[in-house]
Write a protein that holds these residues in place. Structure first.
Motif, PDB file in Angstrom:
ATOM      1  N   GLY A  95       0.814  -1.211   0.000  1.00  0.00           N
ATOM      2  CA  GLY A  95       0.000   0.000   0.000  1.00  0.00           C
ATOM      3  C   GLY A  95       0.849   1.261   0.000  1.00  0.00           C
ATOM      4  O   GLY A  95       0.572   2.220  -0.725  1.00  0.00           O
ATOM      5  N   GLN A 127       1.282   3.903  -3.346  1.00  0.00           N
ATOM      6  CA  GLN A 127       0.926   5.307  -3.140  1.00  0.00           C
ATOM      7  C   GLN A 127       2.127   6.223  -3.325  1.00  0.00           C
ATOM      8  O   GLN A 127       1.973   7.391  -3.683  1.00  0.00           O
ATOM      9  N   GLY A 172      -6.313   0.245  -9.892  1.00  0.00           N
ATOM     10  CA  GLY A 172      -5.383   0.939  -9.012  1.00  0.00           C
ATOM     11  C   GLY A 172      -4.003   1.050  -9.640  1.00  0.00           C
ATOM     12  O   GLY A 172      -3.803   0.759 -10.814  1.00  0.00           O
ATOM     13  N   TYR A 197      -0.394   8.764   3.652  1.00  0.00           N
ATOM     14  CA  TYR A 197      -0.874   8.953   2.285  1.00  0.00           C
ATOM     15  C   TYR A 197      -2.392   9.061   2.237  1.00  0.00           C
ATOM     16  O   TYR A 197      -2.969   9.240   1.171  1.00  0.00           O
ATOM     17  N   GLY A 198      -3.027   8.938   3.385  1.00  0.00           N
ATOM     18  CA  GLY A 198      -4.477   9.072   3.441  1.00  0.00           C
ATOM     19  C   GLY A 198      -5.115   8.007   4.307  1.00  0.00           C
ATOM     20  O   GLY A 198      -4.640   6.866   4.370  1.00  0.00           O
ATOM     21  N   THR A 222      -7.463   5.622   4.389  1.00  0.00           N
ATOM     22  CA  THR A 222      -8.317   4.807   3.539  1.00  0.00           C
ATOM     23  C   THR A 222      -8.655   3.510   4.255  1.00  0.00           C
ATOM     24  O   THR A 222      -8.053   3.165   5.280  1.00  0.00           O
ATOM     25  N   PHE A 223      -9.601   2.777   3.701  1.00  0.00           N
ATOM     26  CA  PHE A 223      -9.960   1.489   4.280  1.00  0.00           C
ATOM     27  C   PHE A 223      -8.743   0.573   4.354  1.00  0.00           C
ATOM     28  O   PHE A 223      -8.476  -0.058   5.378  1.00  0.00           O
ATOM     29  N   GLU A 224      -7.978   0.512   3.248  1.00  0.00           N
ATOM     30  CA  GLU A 224      -6.834  -0.388   3.188  1.00  0.00           C
ATOM     31  C   GLU A 224      -5.760  -0.018   4.210  1.00  0.00           C
ATOM     32  O   GLU A 224      -5.208  -0.891   4.892  1.00  0.00           O
ATOM     33  N   SER A 225      -5.439   1.278   4.315  1.00  0.00           N
ATOM     34  CA  SER A 225      -4.375   1.686   5.231  1.00  0.00           C
ATOM     35  C   SER A 225      -4.774   1.475   6.685  1.00  0.00           C
ATOM     36  O   SER A 225      -3.967   1.023   7.505  1.00  0.00           O
ATOM     37  N   GLU A 237     -16.683  -2.604   3.908  1.00  0.00           N
ATOM     38  CA  GLU A 237     -15.876  -1.396   4.068  1.00  0.00           C
ATOM     39  C   GLU A 237     -16.584  -0.391   4.981  1.00  0.00           C
ATOM     40  O   GLU A 237     -17.009   0.688   4.557  1.00  0.00           O
ATOM     41  N   LEU A 239     -14.114   3.979   9.291  1.00  0.00           N
ATOM     42  CA  LEU A 239     -12.713   3.674   9.581  1.00  0.00           C
ATOM     43  C   LEU A 239     -12.484   3.194  11.014  1.00  0.00           C
ATOM     44  O   LEU A 239     -11.635   2.332  11.243  1.00  0.00           O
ATOM     45  N   THR A 281     -13.447  -0.316  11.015  1.00  0.00           N
ATOM     46  CA  THR A 281     -12.435  -1.052  10.252  1.00  0.00           C
ATOM     47  C   THR A 281     -11.223  -1.368  11.107  1.00  0.00           C
ATOM     48  O   THR A 281     -10.713  -2.496  11.112  1.00  0.00           O
TER      49      THR A 281
END
Length: 313
Positions: A79, A83, A118, A216-217, A219-222, A274, A277, A280
């Motif tokens: 990730g 990014q 992506g 980097y933000g 996000t759901f993934e981070s 999702e 956050l 999550t």
């Protein structure tokens, strides 16, 4: 035929993808699952839970957790790298091949396997296969058959990397960079973890890289990456002294696998929905912690069942 305008293109993706017929593309779409996150999650989790009772190439649970930590590190690391470089995939990477000949019920799944969205650099599948399959080759025993394990890991890495080119979702530079970064990271983490015997150190690295990714933000993934690392590390600190190096019975393994399945289902639910956050983060922490705590929970469940049966008789 695709035209590769990006400087990473050397014509190989054009040649492989452009000449591959639909059945070949579908075959490689299936092969690429050997390094998809869901498959690696199942493989690492089952290997950790089963420990030395895993058929043929079983390992002590600390080393199994080391490989699971490699997976968490990979998720966080890819990730951050994508990014950072923000380089695109080949044109048409998100366009599925002609799948009219495949039953409708499976068409959507196969289309998802055969495409990607992506950023494209470096290849996550190449990096992940190198880290995880290479990690297995390093920690599973040291006997005359060790060459077979490294050969197996090498074949998987090569097949997965080739598959990404045949599918047309990566440039050659992407997969080469993924493998090289994976090798460097694996060597560093193997040393940090004292040959795989100190998995907590890898979990800390996963948390650190995941935290870097938050820059980097959010996000759901981070957030999920950080939550997973934190949950796994906290639970391992709590259970490291009481978790057996190897399960004592198949019943214990079966009970632990049930717990692992529940933890994996929570992960799948999070990725499907999702949620906000905060949910999550805590959900990922509970899920990863559930995986790490599964052996001890399974052992306690078996002991509790025996006690009940003894009292009943």
């Amino acid at each position: 035929m695709w035209t590769l305008s990006d400087g990473r293109g050397v014509g190989l993706t054009d040649a492989l993808h452009g000449s591959a017929h639909e059945p070949v593309v579908v075959l490689f779409a299936l092969l690429t699952q050997l390094s998809d996150v869901w498959f690696l999650f199942v493989l690492c989790g089952v290997y950790y839970v089963a420990g030395e009772r895993f058929p043929r190439w079983g390992i002590e649970r600390r080393r199994g957790l080391f490989v699971f930590g490699l997976l968490l590190t990979y998720i966080a690391l890819i990730g951050v790298l994508k990014q950072f470089f923000v380089l695109p995939r080949p044109p048409g990477a998100s366009s599925p091949p002609d799948l009219e000949w495949i039953p409708l019920v499976a068409r959507g799944v196969v289309a998802d396997m055969a495409t990607a969205t992506g950023y494209g650099f470096p290849s996550g599948h190449a990096l992940g296969s190198t880290l995880v399959w290479g990690g297995f080759a390093l920690v599973v025993g040291r006997d005359r058959r060790s060459r077979a394990r490294f050969a197996l890991a090498g074949v998987v890495i090569a097949v997965v990397s080739l598959a990404r080119l045949v599918l047309g979702v990566h440039y050659l530079v992407d997969v080469v960079a993924g493998v090289l970064i994976g090798l460097l990271a694996l060597g560093a983490l193997y040393g940090i973890a004292a040959g795989g015997t100190e998995p907590a150190r890898v979990l800390v690295v996963a948390v650190g890289i995941g935290t870097l990714g938050l820059g980097y933000g959010l996000t759901f993934e981070s957030v999920a990456a950080v939550g997973s690392g934190v949950g796994a590390w906290l639970v391992w600190r709590a259970v490291t002294a009481t978790t057996s190096a190897s399960p004592s019975s198949r019943r214990e393994v079966a009970a632990a696998l049930v717990v692992f399945g529940l933890a994996g289902s929570l992960f799948a639910l999070l990725y499907a929905l999702e949620p906000p956050l905060s949910t999550t983060f805590f959900g990922a922490a509970v899920a990863a912690g559930g995986v790490v705590g599964a052996p001890l929970i399974g052992e306690r469940l078996v002991e509790r069942t025996r006690t009940i049966q003894t009292n009943a008789s």
